[in-house]
Design a protein around this motif. Sequence first.
Motif, mmCIF file in Angstrom:
data_model
loop_
_atom_site.group_PDB
_atom_site.id
_atom_site.type_symbol
_atom_site.label_atom_id
_atom_site.label_comp_id
_atom_site.label_asym_id
_atom_site.label_seq_id
_atom_site.Cartn_x
_atom_site.Cartn_y
_atom_site.Cartn_z
ATOM 1 N N GLY A 10 0.807 -1.208 0.000
ATOM 2 C CA GLY A 10 0.000 0.000 0.000
ATOM 3 C C GLY A 10 0.841 1.259 0.000
ATOM 4 N N SER A 11 0.241 2.350 0.439
ATOM 5 C CA SER A 11 0.930 3.624 0.582
ATOM 6 C C SER A 11 1.930 3.528 1.725
ATOM 7 C CB SER A 11 -0.086 4.718 0.893
ATOM 8 O OG SER A 11 -0.644 4.479 2.186
ATOM 9 N N PRO A 12 2.831 4.512 1.869
ATOM 10 C CA PRO A 12 3.747 4.475 3.017
ATOM 11 C C PRO A 12 3.020 4.357 4.352
ATOM 12 C CG PRO A 12 4.523 6.078 1.427
ATOM 13 C CD PRO A 12 3.174 5.606 0.928
ATOM 14 N N GLU A 13 1.888 5.047 4.504
ATOM 15 C CA GLU A 13 1.153 4.969 5.765
ATOM 16 C C GLU A 13 0.617 3.558 5.999
ATOM 17 O OE1 GLU A 13 0.656 7.171 3.338
ATOM 18 O OE2 GLU A 13 1.604 8.911 4.293
ATOM 19 N N THR A 14 0.082 2.940 4.954
ATOM 20 C CA THR A 14 -0.446 1.582 5.071
ATOM 21 C C THR A 14 0.667 0.589 5.376
ATOM 22 O OG1 THR A 14 -2.260 2.087 3.545
ATOM 23 C CG2 THR A 14 -1.714 -0.238 3.863
ATOM 24 N N VAL A 15 1.771 0.705 4.662
ATOM 25 C CA VAL A 15 2.892 -0.216 4.863
ATOM 26 C C VAL A 15 3.479 -0.047 6.257
ATOM 27 C CG1 VAL A 15 5.253 -0.747 4.112
ATOM 28 C CG2 VAL A 15 3.426 -0.477 2.422
ATOM 29 N N ARG A 16 3.567 1.186 6.758
ATOM 30 C CA ARG A 16 4.075 1.400 8.107
ATOM 31 C C ARG A 16 3.184 0.704 9.134
ATOM 32 N NH1 ARG A 16 3.237 6.529 8.777
ATOM 33 N NH2 ARG A 16 5.121 7.185 7.680
ATOM 34 N N ARG A 17 1.899 0.817 8.960
ATOM 35 C CA ARG A 17 0.961 0.167 9.884
ATOM 36 C C ARG A 17 1.095 -1.357 9.827
ATOM 37 N NH1 ARG A 17 -3.054 2.434 8.012
ATOM 38 N NH2 ARG A 17 -3.937 0.803 6.682
ATOM 39 N N GLN A 18 1.220 -1.893 8.607
ATOM 40 C CA GLN A 18 1.327 -3.345 8.448
ATOM 41 C C GLN A 18 2.643 -3.881 9.020
ATOM 42 O OE1 GLN A 18 0.735 -3.134 4.222
ATOM 43 N NE2 GLN A 18 -1.405 -3.793 4.339
ATOM 44 N N LEU A 19 3.740 -3.188 8.770
ATOM 45 C CA LEU A 19 5.027 -3.650 9.283
ATOM 46 C C LEU A 19 5.121 -3.468 10.795
ATOM 47 C CD1 LEU A 19 7.576 -2.465 6.555
ATOM 48 C CD2 LEU A 19 6.519 -4.716 6.848
ATOM 49 N N THR A 20 4.509 -2.414 11.312
ATOM 50 C CA THR A 20 4.470 -2.225 12.760
ATOM 51 C C THR A 20 3.729 -3.379 13.427
ATOM 52 O OG1 THR A 20 4.568 0.186 12.577
ATOM 53 C CG2 THR A 20 3.662 -0.713 14.621
ATOM 54 N N ASP A 21 2.625 -3.784 12.823
ATOM 55 C CA ASP A 21 1.863 -4.917 13.352
ATOM 56 C C ASP A 21 2.683 -6.200 13.282
ATOM 57 O OD1 ASP A 21 -0.742 -6.259 14.147
ATOM 58 O OD2 ASP A 21 -0.352 -7.249 12.227
ATOM 59 N N LEU A 22 3.399 -6.401 12.175
ATOM 60 C CA LEU A 22 4.226 -7.602 12.032
ATOM 61 C C LEU A 22 5.330 -7.634 13.089
ATOM 62 C CD1 LEU A 22 4.872 -10.143 10.366
ATOM 63 C CD2 LEU A 22 6.351 -8.711 8.933
ATOM 64 N N LEU A 23 5.960 -6.492 13.327
ATOM 65 C CA LEU A 23 6.999 -6.422 14.351
ATOM 66 C C LEU A 23 6.435 -6.698 15.742
ATOM 67 C CD1 LEU A 23 9.068 -3.330 13.183
ATOM 68 C CD2 LEU A 23 9.904 -5.671 13.396
ATOM 69 N N ALA A 24 5.262 -6.151 16.002
ATOM 70 C CA ALA A 24 4.646 -6.348 17.322
ATOM 71 C C ALA A 24 4.312 -7.814 17.549
ATOM 72 C CB ALA A 24 3.393 -5.493 17.441
ATOM 73 N N ARG A 25 3.859 -8.507 16.497
ATOM 74 C CA ARG A 25 3.463 -9.910 16.646
ATOM 75 C C ARG A 25 4.656 -10.857 16.692
ATOM 76 N NH1 ARG A 25 1.075 -12.048 12.585
ATOM 77 N NH2 ARG A 25 1.295 -10.373 11.052
ATOM 78 N N THR A 26 5.715 -10.523 15.961
ATOM 79 C CA THR A 26 6.839 -11.457 15.845
ATOM 80 C C THR A 26 8.014 -11.124 16.756
ATOM 81 O OG1 THR A 26 7.882 -10.168 14.060
ATOM 82 C CG2 THR A 26 6.276 -11.877 13.415
ATOM 83 N N GLY A 27 8.144 -9.865 17.165
ATOM 84 C CA GLY A 27 9.322 -9.454 17.916
ATOM 85 C C GLY A 27 10.601 -9.603 17.126
ATOM 86 N N ALA A 28 10.499 -9.515 15.797
ATOM 87 C CA ALA A 28 11.661 -9.717 14.923
ATOM 88 C C ALA A 28 12.744 -8.689 15.200
ATOM 89 C CB ALA A 28 11.238 -9.647 13.458
ATOM 90 N N ASP A 29 13.993 -9.138 15.123
ATOM 91 C CA ASP A 29 15.132 -8.233 15.254
ATOM 92 C C ASP A 29 15.423 -7.517 13.939
ATOM 93 O OD1 ASP A 29 16.183 -9.036 18.026
ATOM 94 O OD2 ASP A 29 15.985 -10.967 17.001
ATOM 95 N N GLU A 30 14.954 -8.090 12.848
ATOM 96 C CA GLU A 30 15.242 -7.543 11.524
ATOM 97 C C GLU A 30 14.130 -7.969 10.576
ATOM 98 O OE1 GLU A 30 19.009 -7.781 8.333
ATOM 99 O OE2 GLU A 30 19.278 -8.284 10.449
#
Length: 331
Positions: free
Chosen positions: A279-299
């Motif tokens: 999506g747009s930068p705003e959409t992608v930021r929201r999606q990646l933030t959610d992914l980081l929150a769920r996975t606790g990924a370091d990278e």
Amino acid sequence: MSVLDLAPVAAGTTAGPALRHTTELARRTEELGYHRFWVAEHHNMPAIASSAPAVLIAHLAAATSTIRVGSGGVMLPNHAPLVVAEQFGTLEALHPGRIDLGIGRAPGTDQATALALRRTVEGLSAEGFPQELADLFNYFTGDRPGPIVATPGRGDRPAIWLLGSSGFSARLAGLLGLPFSFAHHFSAANTLPALALYRESFRPSQWLDQPYAMVAVNAVCAEDDARAEWLAGPASLSFLRLRGGRPEPLATPEEAAAYPYTELERQFVAERREGQAMGSPETVRRQLTDLLARTGADELMLTTLVYDIADRVRSYELIAEKVVGGLRREH
């Protein structure tokens, strides 16, 4: 934030332009500050030109100067461990401190092609993977002295990762104390269980004191959501054709939009996109933030499969310029 590229071959073109575009992308993502740039081993696939990762990594490392370059991954069942040690020992000797050897357990192709690569059924079973991995380590370290010395190889060890799309490699990476990269981009349902298994199994080692997990995710960023959806169409169609046993070069967005999807095919595409970033930068930021929150990924390792190189480059530019800073603040 890092990059996984498949050197996609677009419809109407050949492998030459695909490889030149991957080189262009490596240079640009280095300028943008991405941490590493990996290429993946696939065979007998008309849409992917990265079938010889060691050769391509040598070229990409020579064309860049600071970004880490590596394999995402080398499929160990396809190769004798000694060959992999010599190839990546050579790369590390040429570009010390910049080479990653990501190792996969699957062949990355069909069984007939895997047999053509290996020339024997011995070694193609996943059951032999831990022993072949141990042999590969030994060629780099020499912990178990023997009559064969990998040169280059011994003393020129790249950073070694295990890759996975299920629990087997997750557990093995944990037991060996290695960094682990999970293929969320095509196995999203298994991401959280595999990461939990990796962290539960982790034992400190000479390589790592604590778990280090990377998550690979499909990412298509454009000026707005509709444009990103349009650009993502060819990748969805390509994956659908691959699953149907009909791999073809990457279609144009126009061809993908005109494809007569059945209801079942639409459901398949929607499920594959779930949990990815588009999506747009705003959409992608929201999606990646959610992914980081769920996975606790370091990278996070982004892979962007779109038809035109300009759109591929632009997606990484938008994420670097308009997404990453927000992720750091929010995560």
